[in-house]
Design a protein around this motif. Structure first.
Motif, PDB file in Angstrom:
ATOM      1  N   ILE A   1       0.828  -1.216   0.000  1.00  0.00           N
ATOM      2  CA  ILE A   1       0.000   0.000   0.000  1.00  0.00           C
ATOM      3  C   ILE A   1       0.859   1.261   0.000  1.00  0.00           C
ATOM      4  O   ILE A   1       0.420   2.315  -0.487  1.00  0.00           O
ATOM      5  N   THR A   2       2.102   1.163   0.482  1.00  0.00           N
ATOM      6  CA  THR A   2       2.965   2.345   0.494  1.00  0.00           C
ATOM      7  C   THR A   2       3.298   2.834  -0.910  1.00  0.00           C
ATOM      8  O   THR A   2       3.870   3.914  -1.065  1.00  0.00           O
ATOM      9  N   LEU A   3       2.956   2.051  -1.949  1.00  0.00           N
ATOM     10  CA  LEU A   3       3.119   2.532  -3.321  1.00  0.00           C
ATOM     11  C   LEU A   3       2.297   3.800  -3.555  1.00  0.00           C
ATOM     12  O   LEU A   3       2.613   4.593  -4.442  1.00  0.00           O
ATOM     13  N   MET A   4       1.228   3.962  -2.777  1.00  0.00           N
ATOM     14  CA  MET A   4       0.379   5.145  -2.931  1.00  0.00           C
ATOM     15  C   MET A   4       0.910   6.344  -2.155  1.00  0.00           C
ATOM     16  O   MET A   4       0.287   7.397  -2.154  1.00  0.00           O
ATOM     17  N   LEU A   5       2.066   6.175  -1.486  1.00  0.00           N
ATOM     18  CA  LEU A   5       2.624   7.264  -0.683  1.00  0.00           C
ATOM     19  C   LEU A   5       4.018   7.617  -1.190  1.00  0.00           C
ATOM     20  O   LEU A   5       5.029   7.196  -0.605  1.00  0.00           O
ATOM     21  N   PRO A   6       4.125   8.353  -2.268  1.00  0.00           N
ATOM     22  CA  PRO A   6       5.452   8.745  -2.760  1.00  0.00           C
ATOM     23  C   PRO A   6       6.111   9.743  -1.821  1.00  0.00           C
ATOM     24  O   PRO A   6       5.514  10.218  -0.849  1.00  0.00           O
ATOM     25  N   VAL A   7       7.364  10.077  -2.120  1.00  0.00           N
ATOM     26  CA  VAL A   7       8.131  10.979  -1.262  1.00  0.00           C
ATOM     27  C   VAL A   7       7.431  12.327  -1.113  1.00  0.00           C
ATOM     28  O   VAL A   7       7.416  12.922  -0.025  1.00  0.00           O
ATOM     29  N   GLU A   8       6.835  12.831  -2.194  1.00  0.00           N
ATOM     30  CA  GLU A   8       6.206  14.153  -2.151  1.00  0.00           C
ATOM     31  C   GLU A   8       5.061  14.217  -1.138  1.00  0.00           C
ATOM     32  O   GLU A   8       4.808  15.269  -0.554  1.00  0.00           O
ATOM     33  N   VAL A   9       4.363  13.097  -0.924  1.00  0.00           N
ATOM     34  CA  VAL A   9       3.225  13.084   0.001  1.00  0.00           C
ATOM     35  C   VAL A   9       3.697  13.098   1.451  1.00  0.00           C
ATOM     36  O   VAL A   9       3.123  13.783   2.298  1.00  0.00           O
ATOM     37  N   ARG A  10       4.763  12.373   1.736  1.00  0.00           N
ATOM     38  CA  ARG A  10       5.249  12.240   3.118  1.00  0.00           C
ATOM     39  C   ARG A  10       6.514  13.043   3.367  1.00  0.00           C
ATOM     40  O   ARG A  10       7.269  12.750   4.302  1.00  0.00           O
ATOM     41  N   ILE A  11       6.725  14.071   2.582  1.00  0.00           N
ATOM     42  CA  ILE A  11       8.023  14.738   2.637  1.00  0.00           C
ATOM     43  C   ILE A  11       8.200  15.547   3.927  1.00  0.00           C
ATOM     44  O   ILE A  11       9.295  15.594   4.489  1.00  0.00           O
ATOM     45  N   LEU A  12       7.135  16.169   4.444  1.00  0.00           N
ATOM     46  CA  LEU A  12       7.277  16.971   5.664  1.00  0.00           C
ATOM     47  C   LEU A  12       7.560  16.118   6.896  1.00  0.00           C
ATOM     48  O   LEU A  12       8.511  16.402   7.639  1.00  0.00           O
ATOM     49  N   PRO A  13       6.771  15.057   7.177  1.00  0.00           N
ATOM     50  CA  PRO A  13       7.131  14.218   8.335  1.00  0.00           C
ATOM     51  C   PRO A  13       8.478  13.526   8.169  1.00  0.00           C
ATOM     52  O   PRO A  13       9.211  13.350   9.150  1.00  0.00           O
TER      53      PRO A  13
END
Length: 283
Positions: A121-133
């Motif tokens: 499922i982490t395929l749906m979370l690229p670097v740009e989405v989780r970049i701040l945390p």
């Protein structure tokens, strides 16, 4: 069966030549611009043949600080930073993915498939989405302006884990039983049987992941404030911005030409294994 018609052969070759020309023309213009002096690239029409300043521009670019006034690290240092980052990302992704796939396929533990789908499922979370945390974690660990900070947040790979899982599932169970009869421990089976059988897949994935790491721009831009940690892709963008005040297209194009060489070398050196890793189906 495809019929052998002369007209179709001519059309096919023309299409291939046109495709090669479209891809190669920008690279040729880059090479030509890297062989001329600074003022020539500001004159019309632009040259289409190489000049006589290649080695001078190469020395000025590679051993100097690149574009004057850009306040960047030496180009050789930026190439080294990009090389370290790309290699750490590629090797780290492959190592973690191999171990994860090995555990999922060959070990029976509670919620095994649940963990696999959580990884997938982490395929749906690229670097740009989780970049701040991710940036906050890296900053709290004191990894800013370091090779570890450049690479560790990009190491986990659901795609590679899924790929190696599918490869391991194609390996006959008889091999596992034979290894058990011979007294092989799990890590021996992993190292002596699974790794050699996955060699072509590892090579294909290494090429893809090396280019992925080499082309990273947003993440290095965010976590590097020290010019000594600048990557080559960041440098080209900064040079293009600085070129609005002092255009030195010979230096910019030479830097771009140098940035192309490592990925091209990796693809050419591992071409056969790369193709086999993407096409072979049976072990």
């Amino acid at each position: 069966m495809v019929e052998n018609r002369p007209i179709l052969n001519v059309v096919t070759h023309l299409v291939l030549i046109l495709g090669v020309a479209i891809v190669a023309l920008p690279i040729w213009i880059t090479f030509v611009a890297a062989t001329h002096e600074e003022t020539r690239m500001l004159q019309a029409p632009l040259p289409l043949l190489p000049g006589g300043y290649f080695f001078e521009n190469f020395t000025k670019t590679f051993f100097g600080s690149g574009l004057s006034g850009s306040e960047s690290a030496p180009v050789w240092r930026m190439l080294l930073n990009s090389m370290f980052m790309a290699l750490m990302i590629a090797i780290g992704k492959i190592a973690i993915s191999l171990i994860s796939a090995f555990a999922i396929v060959y070990f029976k533990f509670p919620f095994r498939m649940g963990f696999f789908w959580m990884i997938f499922i982490t395929l749906m979370l690229p670097v740009e989405v989780r970049i701040l945390p991710t940036f906050e974690v890296v900053a709290d660990l004191g990894l800013l302006n370091s090779y570890w900070g450049l690479s560790i947040p990009l190491i986990a790979s659901a795609t590679a884990t899924f790929m190696f899982r599918q490869v391991f599932l194609t390996i006959p169970d008889e091999m596992l039983e034979s290894a058990r009869i011979d007294g092989a421990k799990p890590l021996q089976f992993f190292w002596d049987i699974l790794i050699p059988l996955s060699r072509t897949n590892i090579a294909a994935l290494f090429v893809i992941l090396f280019i992925y790491g080499w082309n990273q721009y947003l993440w290095p831009l965010l976590i590097t404030t020290d010019t000594d940690m600048t990557t080559i892709v960041m440098s080209i963008k900064q040079m293009l911005e600085a070129a609005e005040q002092s255009p030195q297209w010979n230096i910019i194009m030479m830097t771009a030409l140098l940035a192309m060489l490592p990925p091209v070398f990796v693809v050419v050196a591992m071409q056969k294994l790369f193709v086999k890793g993407l096409t072979e189906t049976d072990k």
